[in-house]
Design a protein around this motif. Structure first.
Motif, PDB file in Angstrom:
ATOM      1  N   GLU A  12      24.426  16.653 -17.029  1.00  0.00           N
ATOM      2  CA  GLU A  12      24.530  17.057 -18.441  1.00  0.00           C
ATOM      3  C   GLU A  12      25.831  17.794 -18.966  1.00  0.00           C
ATOM      4  OE1 GLU A  12      21.402  19.627 -19.709  1.00  0.00           O
ATOM      5  OE2 GLU A  12      19.744  18.493 -18.501  1.00  0.00           O
ATOM      6  N   GLN A  13      26.811  17.978 -17.904  1.00  0.00           N
ATOM      7  CA  GLN A  13      27.911  18.310 -18.114  1.00  0.00           C
ATOM      8  C   GLN A  13      28.826  17.459 -18.709  1.00  0.00           C
ATOM      9  OE1 GLN A  13      29.369  21.262 -15.369  1.00  0.00           O
ATOM     10  NE2 GLN A  13      27.271  22.057 -14.774  1.00  0.00           N
ATOM     11  N   THR A  39      18.515  39.668 -35.870  1.00  0.00           N
ATOM     12  CA  THR A  39      17.558  39.811 -34.801  1.00  0.00           C
ATOM     13  C   THR A  39      18.316  39.211 -33.416  1.00  0.00           C
ATOM     14  OG1 THR A  39      16.295  37.800 -35.140  1.00  0.00           O
ATOM     15  CG2 THR A  39      15.691  39.697 -36.198  1.00  0.00           C
ATOM     16  N   PRO A  40      17.767  39.919 -32.418  1.00  0.00           N
ATOM     17  CA  PRO A  40      18.114  39.117 -30.948  1.00  0.00           C
ATOM     18  C   PRO A  40      18.087  37.530 -30.880  1.00  0.00           C
ATOM     19  CG  PRO A  40      17.204  41.222 -30.619  1.00  0.00           C
ATOM     20  CD  PRO A  40      16.984  40.928 -32.014  1.00  0.00           C
ATOM     21  N   GLU A  41      16.822  37.143 -31.687  1.00  0.00           N
ATOM     22  CA  GLU A  41      16.580  35.587 -31.688  1.00  0.00           C
ATOM     23  C   GLU A  41      17.620  34.820 -32.545  1.00  0.00           C
ATOM     24  OE1 GLU A  41      13.249  38.060 -30.389  1.00  0.00           O
ATOM     25  OE2 GLU A  41      14.358  38.022 -32.412  1.00  0.00           O
ATOM     26  N   GLU A  42      17.849  35.434 -33.457  1.00  0.00           N
ATOM     27  CA  GLU A  42      19.011  34.864 -34.386  1.00  0.00           C
ATOM     28  C   GLU A  42      20.260  34.603 -33.789  1.00  0.00           C
ATOM     29  OE1 GLU A  42      18.909  36.376 -38.188  1.00  0.00           O
ATOM     30  OE2 GLU A  42      16.738  36.120 -38.677  1.00  0.00           O
ATOM     31  N   GLN A  43      20.671  35.898 -33.159  1.00  0.00           N
ATOM     32  CA  GLN A  43      21.875  35.915 -32.208  1.00  0.00           C
ATOM     33  C   GLN A  43      21.958  34.655 -31.273  1.00  0.00           C
ATOM     34  OE1 GLN A  43      22.008  39.905 -31.149  1.00  0.00           O
ATOM     35  NE2 GLN A  43      22.093  40.633 -33.213  1.00  0.00           N
ATOM     36  N   ALA A  44      20.690  34.848 -30.588  1.00  0.00           N
ATOM     37  CA  ALA A  44      20.578  33.795 -29.520  1.00  0.00           C
ATOM     38  C   ALA A  44      21.031  32.426 -29.954  1.00  0.00           C
ATOM     39  CB  ALA A  44      19.644  33.710 -28.560  1.00  0.00           C
ATOM     40  N   GLN A  45      20.479  31.982 -31.228  1.00  0.00           N
ATOM     41  CA  GLN A  45      20.468  30.770 -31.831  1.00  0.00           C
ATOM     42  C   GLN A  45      21.856  30.457 -32.110  1.00  0.00           C
ATOM     43  OE1 GLN A  45      17.770  30.744 -35.211  1.00  0.00           O
ATOM     44  NE2 GLN A  45      15.773  30.642 -33.752  1.00  0.00           N
ATOM     45  N   GLN A  46      22.400  31.440 -32.631  1.00  0.00           N
ATOM     46  CA  GLN A  46      24.193  31.369 -33.074  1.00  0.00           C
ATOM     47  C   GLN A  46      24.853  30.833 -31.885  1.00  0.00           C
ATOM     48  OE1 GLN A  46      24.404  35.221 -34.865  1.00  0.00           O
ATOM     49  NE2 GLN A  46      24.655  34.160 -36.962  1.00  0.00           N
ATOM     50  N   ILE A  47      24.377  31.723 -30.826  1.00  0.00           N
ATOM     51  CA  ILE A  47      25.430  31.540 -29.630  1.00  0.00           C
ATOM     52  C   ILE A  47      25.069  30.039 -28.835  1.00  0.00           C
ATOM     53  CG2 ILE A  47      25.355  32.106 -27.179  1.00  0.00           C
ATOM     54  CD1 ILE A  47      24.520  34.885 -28.014  1.00  0.00           C
ATOM     55  N   LEU A  48      23.932  29.575 -28.950  1.00  0.00           N
ATOM     56  CA  LEU A  48      23.485  28.226 -28.396  1.00  0.00           C
ATOM     57  C   LEU A  48      24.036  27.081 -29.387  1.00  0.00           C
ATOM     58  CD1 LEU A  48      19.663  29.119 -27.165  1.00  0.00           C
ATOM     59  CD2 LEU A  48      21.948  28.775 -25.692  1.00  0.00           C
ATOM     60  N   ALA A  49      24.276  27.516 -30.528  1.00  0.00           N
ATOM     61  CA  ALA A  49      24.643  26.446 -31.695  1.00  0.00           C
ATOM     62  C   ALA A  49      26.262  26.247 -31.258  1.00  0.00           C
ATOM     63  CB  ALA A  49      24.636  26.858 -32.881  1.00  0.00           C
ATOM     64  N   ILE A  50      27.096  26.970 -30.330  1.00  0.00           N
ATOM     65  CA  ILE A  50      28.464  26.840 -30.268  1.00  0.00           C
ATOM     66  C   ILE A  50      28.617  25.815 -29.298  1.00  0.00           C
ATOM     67  CG2 ILE A  50      30.567  28.158 -29.388  1.00  0.00           C
ATOM     68  CD1 ILE A  50      29.111  30.655 -30.082  1.00  0.00           C
ATOM     69  N   PRO A  66      19.760  24.077 -20.154  1.00  0.00           N
ATOM     70  CA  PRO A  66      19.620  22.746 -19.401  1.00  0.00           C
ATOM     71  C   PRO A  66      18.917  22.065 -20.980  1.00  0.00           C
ATOM     72  CG  PRO A  66      18.729  24.026 -17.847  1.00  0.00           C
ATOM     73  CD  PRO A  66      19.332  25.152 -19.270  1.00  0.00           C
ATOM     74  N   GLY A  67      19.078  20.849 -21.148  1.00  0.00           N
ATOM     75  CA  GLY A  67      18.667  19.869 -22.124  1.00  0.00           C
ATOM     76  C   GLY A  67      19.555  20.266 -23.458  1.00  0.00           C
ATOM     77  N   GLN A  68      20.479  21.017 -23.708  1.00  0.00           N
ATOM     78  CA  GLN A  68      21.117  21.275 -24.851  1.00  0.00           C
ATOM     79  C   GLN A  68      22.129  20.087 -25.062  1.00  0.00           C
ATOM     80  OE1 GLN A  68      22.169  25.528 -24.846  1.00  0.00           O
ATOM     81  NE2 GLN A  68      22.450  24.635 -27.070  1.00  0.00           N
ATOM     82  N   LYS A  69      22.124  19.458 -26.137  1.00  0.00           N
ATOM     83  CA  LYS A  69      23.258  18.406 -26.591  1.00  0.00           C
ATOM     84  C   LYS A  69      24.486  19.065 -27.192  1.00  0.00           C
ATOM     85  CE  LYS A  69      20.213  15.221 -25.481  1.00  0.00           C
ATOM     86  NZ  LYS A  69      20.412  14.316 -24.144  1.00  0.00           N
ATOM     87  N   GLN A  70      25.445  18.208 -26.881  1.00  0.00           N
ATOM     88  CA  GLN A  70      26.887  18.738 -27.488  1.00  0.00           C
ATOM     89  C   GLN A  70      26.941  18.751 -29.269  1.00  0.00           C
ATOM     90  OE1 GLN A  70      29.821  20.896 -27.513  1.00  0.00           O
ATOM     91  NE2 GLN A  70      29.994  20.067 -25.433  1.00  0.00           N
ATOM     92  N   SER A  71      27.427  19.698 -29.814  1.00  0.00           N
ATOM     93  CA  SER A  71      27.438  19.708 -31.211  1.00  0.00           C
ATOM     94  C   SER A  71      29.072  19.145 -31.482  1.00  0.00           C
ATOM     95  CB  SER A  71      27.130  21.149 -31.557  1.00  0.00           C
ATOM     96  OG  SER A  71      27.785  21.046 -33.122  1.00  0.00           O
ATOM     97  N   GLN A  72      29.056  18.420 -32.716  1.00  0.00           N
ATOM     98  CA  GLN A  72      30.323  18.293 -33.084  1.00  0.00           C
ATOM     99  C   GLN A  72      31.095  19.321 -33.816  1.00  0.00           C
ATOM    100  OE1 GLN A  72      31.789  15.218 -32.101  1.00  0.00           O
ATOM    101  NE2 GLN A  72      29.968  15.365 -30.809  1.00  0.00           N
TER     102      GLN A  72
END
Length: 462
Positions: A309-310, A393-404, A409-415
């Motif tokens: 996946e990398q 919230t911590p949940e929102e912060q985690a979403q912001q981090i994962l959007a970068i 595993p399973g995450q797709k690369q953002s443009q």
């Protein structure tokens, strides 16, 4: 620098550890590397390149002293003891909270491979991400990128949203040859933030030394002063990593104090060995206790996405063939594969110079420091994550981090953070405000090519 000139570590010229000494070697074998006969031929090649005071970024280093992972991955040692990391922001007493930070800071130095090994030097634009799953069902996230090659700079970000912890840092090793030793002078800082306390802790690092690199047994040492400082509480820790003297002393010793910066009043004294037991003594009561015992401490390595996946420039995939060869002790393959990656980096720099194309980091941006800047006092970071992590919230912060960028595993690369093929600004034209990182002039790129060598930067991290 935030810590001020009085807080800088001892320089090579002024440090006892910088003097080349043939020390009696009574240390345990875990910190030694015995050079084998066939490896001596490689070292004879190094000898022909070395002069006292030489910059090791100009020297080709043998692969048998390489740790099978990139520096970007090795940085995670700092976060590998969650039992010291996660409880810190919950401690109510500010002095005890500071002591806990010092404990956390000292807990990671024992994590190293046997002998004298240095991590692979990341190539420009290399990235590494990972995460930790903690026993309380929370997570920690890590993002890093090599933001400069000459001089080398490894920038990183860590956050545990549910625990109100954020760390930003940039490692800037500056390497020197000192005779039969190599020194890695660790410039740069890390900033540890407790978001629920509105506190920042500025951390520097000890310098690192590899003794006996040309003959005899190679030995790894940490040396000189490092500091932990919290402006909000007015507390500072001055920690000395002591190198062994010719006639006295022992390997891996530390000493230090925690004091009120404004008055100089010493509250605690620190002693022990950074790879064994470390102690803290209350100067008021005389009570002494174990601060951290690394003797049987088990660290928690991070988790990373599967290799398939990398992307090609992520550390584990980029260096996979080199790492595999190193683990198999196949030095010929390791050298060939390492050279292939370095040749690729050199060709990329040449193409950028020919095309007048700028290079800038993908995930990090320049720190907006200086007087009145939003990040005043953080200038020594140089680079910081180019994203706002400010969710309610911590949940929102985690979403912001994962959007970068992909971490799980399973995450797709953002443009979102793709690098556009932008070119140099015309003469007299200012670069766009939203450009990430430095604008490289063409003559700077050419200098980069001229200075590039097919080698590591010479850091001696264990």
């Amino acid at each position: 620098m935030v810590l001020g000139h009085s807080h800088r570590r001892s320089s090579v010229a002024g440090s006892r550890s910088s003097t080349e000494e043939n020390r009696p070697d009574s240390a345990s074998g875990e910190d030694e590397t015995i050079v084998e006969p066939d490896q001596g031929n490689v070292l004879s090649h190094i000898i022909s390149q070395l002069r006292p005071g030489a910059d090791l970024s100009r020297v080709v280093l043998p692969t048998f002293i390489l740790e099978p992972r990139s520096m970007l991955e090795r940085i995670t040692n700092f976060m590998a003891h969650p039992e010291t990391l996660l409880p810190m922001p919950t401690i109510e007493d500010p002095t005890q909270r500071f002591v806990a930070v010092v404990k956390f800071y000292l807990s990671g130095w024992h994590i190293k491979p046997p002998g004298v090994k240095k991590p692979l030097n990341p190539i420009l634009g290399e990235t590494f991400t990972c995460y930790w799953d903690y026993p309380d069902n929370t997570r920690g996230y890590y993002i890093s990128e090599q933001t400069s090659h000459h001089p080398p700079k490894s920038s990183y970000f860590y956050m545990a949203p549910e625990h109100n912890i954020r760390i930003d840092g940039t490692l800037k090793p500056r390497s020197k040859f000192l005779g039969n030793s190599a020194a890695s002078l660790m410039e740069g800082i890390a900033i540890l933030r407790f978001l629920n306390r509105n506190e920042k802790y500025f951390l520097t690092q000890p310098n690192m030394y590899a003794r006996g690199i040309l003959f005899g047994k190679m030995k790894y040492e940490l040396g000189d002063h490092s500091f932990v400082r919290c402006p909000e509480t007015g507390l500072v820790a001055d920690i000395e990593f002591k190198t062994k003297g010719y006639f006295s002393g022992t390997y891996n010793a530390i000493g230090g104090v925690i004091k009120q910066e404004s008055t100089g009043k010493v509250l605690y004294e620190i002693s022990g060995l950074w790879n064994e037991a470390m102690y803290i003594k209350d100067t008021l009561t005389g009570h002494k206790e174990v601060l951290f015992d690394a003797t049987n401490a088990k660290h928690t390595p991070p988790l990373a996405r599967p290799l398939q996946e990398q992307e090609e420039r992520e550390s584990q995939k980029l260096w996979y063939k080199v790492v595999t060869a190193l683990k198999e002790r196949n030095q010929d393959v390791a050298t060939d594969e390492k050279s292939r990656i370095e040749d690729m980096q050199r060709m990329e720099a040449a193409h950028r110079a020919d095309d007048g194309v700028e290079w800038h980091p993908r995930l990090f941006r320049r720190v907006h420091g200086g007087h009145g800047g939003p990040e005043e006092g953080e200038e020594d970071l140089d680079w910081i994550l180019n994203a706002r992590i400010d969710g309610a919230t911590p949940e929102e912060q985690a979403q912001q981090i994962l959007a970068i960028t992909p971490i799980l595993p399973g995450q797709k690369q953002s443009q979102k953070f793709a690098i556009p093929p932008h070119h140099l600004a015309a003469p007299g034209e200012a670069p766009p405000e939203d450009v990430i990182g430095p604008i490289k002039r063409k003559d700077t790129e050419t200098a980069e090519i001229d200075e590039f060598v097919d080698a590591e930067d010479g850091s001696t991290h264990g």
